[in-house]
Design a protein around this motif. Structure first.
Motif, PDB file in Angstrom:
ATOM      1  N   TYR A  37      -0.088  -7.259   2.311  1.00  0.00           N
ATOM      2  CA  TYR A  37      -1.122  -7.109   3.332  1.00  0.00           C
ATOM      3  C   TYR A  37      -2.502  -7.515   2.820  1.00  0.00           C
ATOM      4  O   TYR A  37      -3.319  -8.046   3.576  1.00  0.00           O
ATOM      5  N   SER A 192       5.208  -6.108   5.156  1.00  0.00           N
ATOM      6  CA  SER A 192       5.963  -5.336   6.148  1.00  0.00           C
ATOM      7  C   SER A 192       7.314  -4.908   5.582  1.00  0.00           C
ATOM      8  O   SER A 192       7.764  -3.774   5.809  1.00  0.00           O
ATOM      9  N   TYR A 193       7.971  -5.802   4.851  1.00  0.00           N
ATOM     10  CA  TYR A 193       9.253  -5.467   4.221  1.00  0.00           C
ATOM     11  C   TYR A 193       9.090  -4.280   3.283  1.00  0.00           C
ATOM     12  O   TYR A 193       9.873  -3.313   3.322  1.00  0.00           O
ATOM     13  N   THR A 195       6.731  -2.043   3.262  1.00  0.00           N
ATOM     14  CA  THR A 195       6.383  -0.852   4.033  1.00  0.00           C
ATOM     15  C   THR A 195       7.636  -0.183   4.581  1.00  0.00           C
ATOM     16  O   THR A 195       7.821   1.043   4.474  1.00  0.00           O
TER      17      THR A 195
END
Length: 300
Positions: A37, A192-193, A195
């Protein structure tokens, strides 16, 4: 020759990248969240000054790349904390061979052109094996079945990342656009993965999640990772764009322990490596550069 320079820059920043969690031993998913991110948010504004990517194939590649980055990042961070940077780096030596073989499988027309020149093909194989085994013996940290099993997904993820990066880098002529979309889209997917994996594995509450991710110590290390990861990705993308085979770039990345050894020597930190094997590795690396950049018809 530019791919060699960029490949060595990639190797230098990979050395910093590998050592990060050996000292701190933070949760690998959390560091992956920061890296993914963090890079994506920093470079998002650049997309407003570049042509919109409209290719469905390009978007699919970027998403696939992000998924592979997530797997690679988390495994590397966890392995460095658990097994040490030395053993982790030693296992990654196999990536150069895996990447080269995968590239030959998906580009059979180029492979058969290279195979027609038997002398050059055999020489490349010998040089790659010599390089890999020299690397293997340079890092004297012991290995076991546990780390071999744990790092296998990371080995294939890095091989797949390298091939996907080369494909992304070759989409159109605007290298800046290719790098920018990589820095924004693929890294966002990797964040995202990590997370999702962190939430699934640790099951933190809402407050615990943010308290962990924005812990002062983790945040400082996360910003450090973000600071040099952008340069790492840019160097990697340009090297893979120009190199005939992504496996050759991975060979350059495996110079990372040499940079670690130099930095540790400067800081008077003991480093468990074989200097003789290190020079042997560099010898085979020089041979690989000469072979690829000479007039021997190496196109793959």
């Amino acid at each position: 020759m530019l791919w060699i320079i960029n490949g060595l820059v990639y190797g230098f920043f990979t050395a910093l990248y590998t050592l990060v969690n050996q000292k701190h031993k933070f949760n690998g998913y959390v560091l992956g969240i920061w890296r993914g991110y963090g890079i994506s948010l920093i470079f998002l504004p650049f997309l407003f000054f570049l042509p919109l990517q409209t290719s469905a194939y390009a978007w699919a590649l970027l998403i696939f790349q992000g998924w592979l980055i997530g797997i690679y990042d988390s495994h590397l961070f966890f392995a460095s904390a658990r097994f040490g940077a030395g053993a982790t780096s030693r296992m990654m030596a196999l990536t150069a061979l895996v990447t080269t073989l995968l590239w030959w499988i998906i580009t059979p027309e180029l492979f058969f052109r290279l195979l027609d020149n038997g002398n050059v093909f055999i020489t490349i194989i010998l040089v790659l094996f010599g390089f890999t085994f020299s690397y293997w013996y340079m890092i004297k940290t012991p290995l076991n079945k546990e780390i071999a099993e744990y790092m296998t997904p990371a080995i294939f993820a890095l091989a797949g990342m390298s091939i996907a990066t080369k494909e992304i880098a070759m989409l159109g002529q605007n290298v800046w656009s290719n790098i920018a979309y990589y820095l924004v889209v693929a890294t966002f997917v990797s964040g995202s993965y990590n997370t999702i994996m962190f939430i699934r594995r640790e099951r933190p509450g809402f407050k615990t999640f943010f308290k962990t991710v924005f812990n002062r110590g983790i945040a400082s290390v996360g910003m450090y990772i973000v600071s040099f990861s952008a340069a790492l990705i840019a160097a990697k993308t340009m090297a893979l764009r120009l190199a005939p085979n992504p496996g050759y770039v991975i060979a350059l990345v495996l110079t990372a322990p040499v940079f670690v050894y130099i930095l540790n020597s400067y800081n008077r930190v003991p480093d468990n490596v074989s200097v003789k094997a290190g020079f042997s590795m560099l010898f085979f690396l020089v041979l690989l550069m000469i072979l690829i950049n000479g007039n021997w018809g190496v196109v793959d």
